[in-house]
Design a protein around this motif. Structure first.
Motif, PDB file in Angstrom:
ATOM      1  N   HIS A   1       0.849  -1.192   0.000  1.00 44.03           N
ATOM      2  CA  HIS A   1       0.000   0.000   0.000  1.00 44.03           C
ATOM      3  C   HIS A   1       0.890   1.250   0.000  1.00 44.03           C
ATOM      4  O   HIS A   1       1.732   1.412   0.881  1.00 44.03           O
ATOM      5  CB  HIS A   1      -0.899   0.038   1.241  1.00 44.03           C
ATOM      6  N   HIS A   2       0.689   2.125  -0.976  1.00 44.64           N
ATOM      7  CA  HIS A   2       1.406   3.392  -1.006  1.00 44.64           C
ATOM      8  C   HIS A   2       0.650   4.410  -0.142  1.00 44.64           C
ATOM      9  O   HIS A   2      -0.579   4.540  -0.246  1.00 44.64           O
ATOM     10  CB  HIS A   2       1.509   3.921  -2.433  1.00 44.64           C
ATOM     11  N   LEU A   3       1.384   5.128   0.680  1.00 47.80           N
ATOM     12  CA  LEU A   3       0.764   6.166   1.501  1.00 47.80           C
ATOM     13  C   LEU A   3       0.454   7.376   0.624  1.00 47.80           C
ATOM     14  O   LEU A   3       1.303   7.839  -0.147  1.00 47.80           O
ATOM     15  CB  LEU A   3       1.694   6.567   2.638  1.00 47.80           C
ATOM     16  N   ALA A   4      -0.766   7.895   0.731  1.00 47.76           N
ATOM     17  CA  ALA A   4      -1.203   8.991  -0.132  1.00 47.76           C
ATOM     18  C   ALA A   4      -2.017  10.005   0.661  1.00 47.76           C
ATOM     19  O   ALA A   4      -2.632   9.676   1.681  1.00 47.76           O
ATOM     20  CB  ALA A   4      -2.032   8.445  -1.297  1.00 47.76           C
ATOM     21  N   LYS A   5      -2.007  11.246   0.174  1.00 52.71           N
ATOM     22  CA  LYS A   5      -2.843  12.301   0.745  1.00 52.71           C
ATOM     23  C   LYS A   5      -4.121  12.407  -0.084  1.00 52.71           C
ATOM     24  O   LYS A   5      -4.064  12.660  -1.283  1.00 52.71           O
ATOM     25  CB  LYS A   5      -2.092  13.630   0.748  1.00 52.71           C
ATOM     26  N   PHE A   6      -5.256  12.208   0.577  1.00 51.71           N
ATOM     27  CA  PHE A   6      -6.550  12.251  -0.086  1.00 51.71           C
ATOM     28  C   PHE A   6      -7.280  13.551   0.246  1.00 51.71           C
ATOM     29  O   PHE A   6      -7.193  14.057   1.365  1.00 51.71           O
ATOM     30  CB  PHE A   6      -7.427  11.081   0.379  1.00 51.71           C
ATOM     31  N   LYS A   7      -8.009  14.068  -0.740  1.00 51.76           N
ATOM     32  CA  LYS A   7      -8.966  15.153  -0.531  1.00 51.76           C
ATOM     33  C   LYS A   7     -10.311  14.675  -1.066  1.00 51.76           C
ATOM     34  O   LYS A   7     -10.416  14.295  -2.232  1.00 51.76           O
ATOM     35  CB  LYS A   7      -8.531  16.423  -1.259  1.00 51.76           C
ATOM     36  N   VAL A   8     -11.319  14.678  -0.194  1.00 44.41           N
ATOM     37  CA  VAL A   8     -12.635  14.174  -0.571  1.00 44.41           C
ATOM     38  C   VAL A   8     -13.698  15.194  -0.187  1.00 44.41           C
ATOM     39  O   VAL A   8     -13.773  15.615   0.978  1.00 44.41           O
ATOM     40  CB  VAL A   8     -12.944  12.821   0.112  1.00 44.41           C
ATOM     41  N   ASN A   9     -14.499  15.583  -1.157  1.00 47.58           N
ATOM     42  CA  ASN A   9     -15.639  16.466  -0.905  1.00 47.58           C
ATOM     43  C   ASN A   9     -16.879  15.845  -1.531  1.00 47.58           C
ATOM     44  O   ASN A   9     -16.857  15.452  -2.700  1.00 47.58           O
ATOM     45  CB  ASN A   9     -15.403  17.859  -1.511  1.00 47.58           C
ATOM     46  N   GLU A  10     -17.933  15.740  -0.746  1.00 51.83           N
ATOM     47  CA  GLU A  10     -19.186  15.210  -1.276  1.00 51.83           C
ATOM     48  C   GLU A  10     -20.355  15.981  -0.687  1.00 51.83           C
ATOM     49  O   GLU A  10     -20.396  16.270   0.505  1.00 51.83           O
ATOM     50  CB  GLU A  10     -19.312  13.721  -0.963  1.00 51.83           C
TER      51      GLU A  10
ATOM     52  N   ASP B   1       4.893   8.312  -4.178  1.00 50.05           N
ATOM     53  CA  ASP B   1       5.733   8.256  -5.373  1.00 50.05           C
ATOM     54  C   ASP B   1       5.182   9.141  -6.489  1.00 50.05           C
ATOM     55  O   ASP B   1       5.482   8.937  -7.671  1.00 50.05           O
ATOM     56  CB  ASP B   1       5.909   6.814  -5.853  1.00 50.05           C
ATOM     57  N   GLU B   2       4.341  10.114  -6.111  1.00 47.68           N
ATOM     58  CA  GLU B   2       3.786  11.118  -7.022  1.00 47.68           C
ATOM     59  C   GLU B   2       2.719  10.576  -7.970  1.00 47.68           C
ATOM     60  O   GLU B   2       2.320  11.261  -8.913  1.00 47.68           O
ATOM     61  CB  GLU B   2       4.893  11.804  -7.843  1.00 47.68           C
ATOM     62  N   THR B   3       2.243   9.367  -7.754  1.00 48.00           N
ATOM     63  CA  THR B   3       1.095   8.891  -8.518  1.00 48.00           C
ATOM     64  C   THR B   3      -0.132   9.682  -8.083  1.00 48.00           C
ATOM     65  O   THR B   3      -0.364   9.871  -6.880  1.00 48.00           O
ATOM     66  CB  THR B   3       0.868   7.389  -8.281  1.00 48.00           C
ATOM     67  N   SER B   4      -0.937  10.139  -9.037  1.00 46.58           N
ATOM     68  CA  SER B   4      -2.055  11.008  -8.695  1.00 46.58           C
ATOM     69  C   SER B   4      -3.333  10.581  -9.406  1.00 46.58           C
ATOM     70  O   SER B   4      -3.307   9.907 -10.446  1.00 46.58           O
ATOM     71  CB  SER B   4      -1.742  12.461  -9.073  1.00 46.58           C
ATOM     72  N   LEU B   5      -4.440  10.985  -8.800  1.00 47.99           N
ATOM     73  CA  LEU B   5      -5.757  10.726  -9.370  1.00 47.99           C
ATOM     74  C   LEU B   5      -6.701  11.840  -8.951  1.00 47.99           C
ATOM     75  O   LEU B   5      -6.591  12.361  -7.833  1.00 47.99           O
ATOM     76  CB  LEU B   5      -6.304   9.385  -8.879  1.00 47.99           C
ATOM     77  N   SER B   6      -7.620  12.203  -9.827  1.00 39.21           N
ATOM     78  CA  SER B   6      -8.687  13.131  -9.452  1.00 39.21           C
ATOM     79  C   SER B   6      -9.922  12.805 -10.273  1.00 39.21           C
ATOM     80  O   SER B   6      -9.822  12.390 -11.435  1.00 39.21           O
ATOM     81  CB  SER B   6      -8.264  14.589  -9.675  1.00 39.21           C
ATOM     82  N   ILE B   7     -11.081  12.983  -9.649  1.00 38.52           N
ATOM     83  CA  ILE B   7     -12.339  12.713 -10.337  1.00 38.52           C
ATOM     84  C   ILE B   7     -13.412  13.645  -9.811  1.00 38.52           C
ATOM     85  O   ILE B   7     -13.479  13.933  -8.610  1.00 38.52           O
ATOM     86  CB  ILE B   7     -12.768  11.232 -10.174  1.00 38.52           C
TER      87      ILE B   7
ATOM     88  N   GLN C   1      -8.824  12.039 -14.073  1.00 37.31           N
ATOM     89  CA  GLN C   1      -7.390  12.050 -14.392  1.00 37.31           C
ATOM     90  C   GLN C   1      -6.708  10.993 -13.551  1.00 37.31           C
ATOM     91  O   GLN C   1      -6.929  10.898 -12.351  1.00 37.31           O
ATOM     92  CB  GLN C   1      -6.784  13.431 -14.104  1.00 37.31           C
ATOM     93  N   SER C   2      -5.889  10.171 -14.202  1.00 34.07           N
ATOM     94  CA  SER C   2      -5.119   9.148 -13.497  1.00 34.07           C
ATOM     95  C   SER C   2      -3.734   9.090 -14.108  1.00 34.07           C
ATOM     96  O   SER C   2      -3.580   8.726 -15.279  1.00 34.07           O
ATOM     97  CB  SER C   2      -5.796   7.785 -13.608  1.00 34.07           C
ATOM     98  N   SER C   3      -2.718   9.443 -13.342  1.00 36.61           N
ATOM     99  CA  SER C   3      -1.351   9.385 -13.870  1.00 36.61           C
ATOM    100  C   SER C   3      -0.948   7.953 -14.180  1.00 36.61           C
ATOM    101  O   SER C   3      -0.101   7.712 -15.047  1.00 36.61           O
ATOM    102  CB  SER C   3      -0.374  10.020 -12.877  1.00 36.61           C
ATOM    103  N   PHE C   4      -1.548   6.986 -13.505  1.00 37.84           N
ATOM    104  CA  PHE C   4      -1.224   5.579 -13.751  1.00 37.84           C
ATOM    105  C   PHE C   4      -1.707   5.162 -15.137  1.00 37.84           C
ATOM    106  O   PHE C   4      -0.930   4.636 -15.945  1.00 37.84           O
ATOM    107  CB  PHE C   4      -1.858   4.692 -12.679  1.00 37.84           C
TER     108      PHE C   4
END
Length: 203
Positions: free
Chosen positions: A76-85, A98-104, A163-166
Protein backbone atom coordinates in the motif's frame (compact mmCIF):
# COMPACT_ATOMS: atom_id res chain seq x y z
CA UNK A 1 -12.89 -9.28 -22.26
CA UNK A 2 -16.17 -7.42 -22.82
CA UNK A 3 -17.14 -6.99 -26.48
CA UNK A 4 -13.48 -7.35 -27.43
CA UNK A 5 -12.20 -4.87 -24.83
CA UNK A 6 -10.07 -5.44 -21.75
CA UNK A 7 -11.48 -3.83 -18.61
CA UNK A 8 -9.43 -1.83 -16.11
CA UNK A 9 -10.51 0.65 -13.49
CA UNK A 10 -9.95 2.56 -10.29
CA UNK A 11 -11.82 1.54 -7.17
CA UNK A 12 -12.03 4.35 -4.61
CA UNK A 13 -13.08 2.98 -1.23
CA UNK A 14 -13.90 4.66 2.06
CA UNK A 15 -13.48 1.99 4.71
CA UNK A 16 -15.09 2.46 8.12
CA UNK A 17 -14.58 0.55 11.36
CA UNK A 18 -12.36 -2.10 9.79
CA UNK A 19 -11.24 -4.66 12.40
CA UNK A 20 -10.74 -8.43 12.79
CA UNK A 21 -14.00 -10.36 12.77
CA UNK A 22 -15.60 -10.64 16.21
CA UNK A 23 -14.04 -7.49 17.68
CA UNK A 24 -16.14 -4.39 18.54
CA UNK A 25 -16.42 -1.67 15.90
CA UNK A 26 -15.12 0.91 18.41
CA UNK A 27 -11.57 -0.35 17.84
CA UNK A 28 -11.88 -0.36 14.05
CA UNK A 29 -9.92 1.97 11.77
CA UNK A 30 -11.21 4.12 8.91
CA UNK A 31 -9.35 5.21 5.79
CA UNK A 32 -9.59 6.46 2.22
CA UNK A 33 -8.22 4.03 -0.37
CA UNK A 34 -7.63 3.65 -4.08
CA UNK A 35 -7.00 0.45 -6.03
CA UNK A 36 -6.03 0.29 -9.70
CA UNK A 37 -7.58 -2.92 -11.01
CA UNK A 38 -7.41 -4.93 -14.23
CA UNK A 39 -9.95 -7.68 -14.91
CA UNK A 40 -8.29 -11.07 -15.48
CA UNK A 41 -9.01 -14.77 -15.94
CA UNK A 42 -6.81 -17.68 -14.85
CA UNK A 43 -6.88 -21.45 -14.53
CA UNK A 44 -6.85 -22.87 -11.02
CA UNK A 45 -7.04 -26.63 -10.46
CA UNK A 46 -8.52 -27.09 -13.92
CA UNK A 47 -11.20 -24.42 -13.45
CA UNK A 48 -11.41 -21.05 -15.19
CA UNK A 49 -11.71 -18.29 -12.59
CA UNK A 50 -12.14 -14.54 -12.89
CA UNK A 51 -11.19 -11.63 -10.70
CA UNK A 52 -8.86 -8.63 -10.75
CA UNK A 53 -5.14 -8.02 -10.79
CA UNK A 54 -4.31 -4.99 -8.63
CA UNK A 55 -0.93 -3.55 -9.69
CA UNK A 56 -1.05 -0.84 -7.01
CA UNK A 57 -2.95 0.21 -3.91
CA UNK A 58 -2.97 3.67 -2.29
CA UNK A 59 -4.22 4.54 1.20
CA UNK A 60 -4.53 7.43 3.62
CA UNK A 61 -3.79 5.07 6.53
CA UNK A 62 -0.24 4.88 7.83
CA UNK A 63 -1.10 1.51 9.41
CA UNK A 64 -2.29 0.09 6.07
CA UNK A 65 0.85 1.42 4.41
CA UNK A 66 3.22 -0.02 7.01
CA UNK A 67 1.40 -3.35 7.24
CA UNK A 68 0.78 -3.80 3.52
CA UNK A 69 2.15 -7.15 2.40
CA UNK A 70 2.14 -8.47 5.98
CA UNK A 71 -1.12 -7.95 7.89
CA UNK A 72 -2.92 -6.53 4.84
CA UNK A 73 -2.44 -8.21 1.46
CA UNK A 74 -0.50 -6.22 -1.11
CA UNK A 75 1.84 -3.24 -0.90
CA UNK A 76 0.00 0.00 0.00
CA UNK A 77 1.41 3.39 -1.01
CA UNK A 78 0.76 6.17 1.50
CA UNK A 79 -1.20 8.99 -0.13
CA UNK A 80 -2.84 12.30 0.74
CA UNK A 81 -6.55 12.25 -0.09
CA UNK A 82 -8.97 15.15 -0.53
CA UNK A 83 -12.63 14.17 -0.57
CA UNK A 84 -15.64 16.47 -0.90
CA UNK A 85 -19.19 15.21 -1.28
CA UNK A 86 -22.50 17.06 -1.11
CA UNK A 87 -25.96 16.74 -2.69
CA UNK A 88 -24.94 13.84 -4.90
CA UNK A 89 -21.71 15.45 -6.08
CA UNK A 90 -18.31 13.84 -5.47
CA UNK A 91 -14.83 15.30 -5.80
CA UNK A 92 -11.99 12.93 -4.93
CA UNK A 93 -8.27 13.32 -5.46
CA UNK A 94 -5.07 11.89 -4.08
CA UNK A 95 -1.34 12.07 -4.59
CA UNK A 96 0.88 9.27 -3.30
CA UNK A 97 4.37 9.02 -1.89
CA UNK A 98 5.73 8.26 -5.37
CA UNK A 99 3.79 11.12 -7.02
CA UNK A 100 1.10 8.89 -8.52
CA UNK A 101 -2.05 11.01 -8.69
CA UNK A 102 -5.76 10.73 -9.37
CA UNK A 103 -8.69 13.13 -9.45
CA UNK A 104 -12.34 12.71 -10.34
CA UNK A 105 -15.42 14.93 -10.38
CA UNK A 106 -18.75 13.15 -10.65
CA UNK A 107 -22.42 13.44 -9.79
CA UNK A 108 -25.21 10.94 -9.33
CA UNK A 109 -27.32 10.30 -12.42
CA UNK A 110 -29.87 7.88 -13.86
CA UNK A 111 -28.60 8.19 -17.44
CA UNK A 112 -26.68 5.27 -18.91
CA UNK A 113 -23.68 5.91 -21.17
CA UNK A 114 -24.91 4.50 -24.49
CA UNK A 115 -21.30 4.34 -25.79
CA UNK A 116 -20.31 1.88 -23.02
CA UNK A 117 -18.96 -1.55 -23.95
CA UNK A 118 -21.50 -2.94 -21.44
CA UNK A 119 -25.14 -3.26 -22.50
CA UNK A 120 -26.69 -1.77 -19.37
CA UNK A 121 -26.31 -1.20 -15.63
CA UNK A 122 -27.24 -4.79 -14.75
CA UNK A 123 -24.48 -6.14 -17.00
CA UNK A 124 -21.74 -3.94 -15.56
CA UNK A 125 -22.95 -4.60 -12.01
CA UNK A 126 -22.80 -8.37 -12.52
CA UNK A 127 -19.35 -8.09 -14.13
CA UNK A 128 -17.84 -6.34 -11.11
CA UNK A 129 -19.68 -8.46 -8.56
CA UNK A 130 -18.17 -11.58 -10.16
CA UNK A 131 -14.72 -10.00 -9.90
CA UNK A 132 -14.66 -10.09 -6.11
CA UNK A 133 -11.29 -11.88 -5.90
CA UNK A 134 -8.18 -9.75 -6.29
CA UNK A 135 -4.43 -10.45 -6.34
CA UNK A 136 -1.68 -7.90 -5.72
CA UNK A 137 2.07 -8.27 -6.38
CA UNK A 138 4.28 -8.85 -3.35
CA UNK A 139 7.90 -9.23 -4.43
CA UNK A 140 7.73 -12.23 -6.79
CA UNK A 141 4.46 -13.63 -5.42
CA UNK A 142 0.83 -12.52 -5.32
CA UNK A 143 -1.28 -11.74 -2.24
CA UNK A 144 -4.97 -12.59 -2.53
CA UNK A 145 -8.05 -10.95 -1.03
CA UNK A 146 -11.75 -11.68 -1.49
CA UNK A 147 -14.56 -9.19 -0.96
CA UNK A 148 -17.83 -10.59 0.38
CA UNK A 149 -20.56 -7.95 0.04
CA UNK A 150 -23.82 -8.76 1.77
CA UNK A 151 -25.97 -6.10 0.09
CA UNK A 152 -24.53 -5.52 -3.37
CA UNK A 153 -26.15 -2.52 -5.05
CA UNK A 154 -24.72 -0.05 -7.55
CA UNK A 155 -25.96 3.20 -9.07
CA UNK A 156 -24.70 5.41 -11.88
CA UNK A 157 -22.36 8.40 -11.80
CA UNK A 158 -21.90 11.04 -14.45
CA UNK A 159 -18.18 11.82 -14.63
CA UNK A 160 -17.35 15.42 -15.47
CA UNK A 161 -13.58 15.03 -15.20
CA UNK A 162 -11.19 12.17 -14.50
CA UNK A 163 -7.39 12.05 -14.39
CA UNK A 164 -5.12 9.15 -13.50
CA UNK A 165 -1.35 9.39 -13.87
CA UNK A 166 -1.22 5.58 -13.75
CA UNK A 167 -3.53 4.97 -16.73
CA UNK A 168 -2.08 7.99 -18.55
CA UNK A 169 1.45 6.56 -18.33
CA UNK A 170 2.22 5.77 -21.96
CA UNK A 171 5.16 3.55 -20.96
CA UNK A 172 2.57 1.11 -19.58
CA UNK A 173 -0.50 1.92 -21.70
CA UNK A 174 0.23 3.06 -25.27
CA UNK A 175 -1.41 6.31 -26.36
CA UNK A 176 -5.06 5.78 -27.26
CA UNK A 177 -5.28 2.35 -25.61
CA UNK A 178 -7.24 3.58 -22.56
CA UNK A 179 -10.73 5.07 -22.89
CA UNK A 180 -13.14 6.02 -20.12
CA UNK A 181 -16.34 3.92 -20.08
CA UNK A 182 -18.49 4.40 -16.97
CA UNK A 183 -18.52 5.04 -13.23
CA UNK A 184 -20.53 3.38 -10.48
CA UNK A 185 -21.37 4.29 -6.90
CA UNK A 186 -21.92 1.98 -3.93
CA UNK A 187 -23.01 3.29 -0.52
CA UNK A 188 -23.37 1.70 2.93
CA UNK A 189 -22.29 -1.76 1.81
CA UNK A 190 -21.93 -4.30 4.61
CA UNK A 191 -18.99 -6.46 3.71
CA UNK A 192 -16.13 -8.68 4.82
CA UNK A 193 -12.56 -9.00 3.52
CA UNK A 194 -11.14 -12.53 3.44
CA UNK A 195 -7.44 -13.25 2.95
CA UNK A 196 -6.59 -15.91 0.37
CA UNK A 197 -3.60 -18.20 0.01
CA UNK A 198 -0.62 -16.58 -1.65
CA UNK A 199 0.06 -17.54 -5.25
CA UNK A 200 3.70 -18.43 -5.77
CA UNK A 201 5.33 -17.18 -8.95
CA UNK A 202 7.67 -19.86 -10.23
CA UNK A 203 8.57 -18.14 -13.53
Amino acid sequence: MVNGKGIAGICLIRLKEIRPKGLPKQIGISSENGAHRIAVEWNENGKLKEGVYIPRRDTSSKLNSLAGGTIFPGVHHLAKFKVNESDGNYNVEFISDDETSLSIEASETEDWNERSVFENLNCVSAFFENGSIGYSPDNNDFDGLELKAYNWKVSLLNVKKVQSSFFENEKIFPKGSVKFDNALLMKDIKHEWIGLDKIKNYH
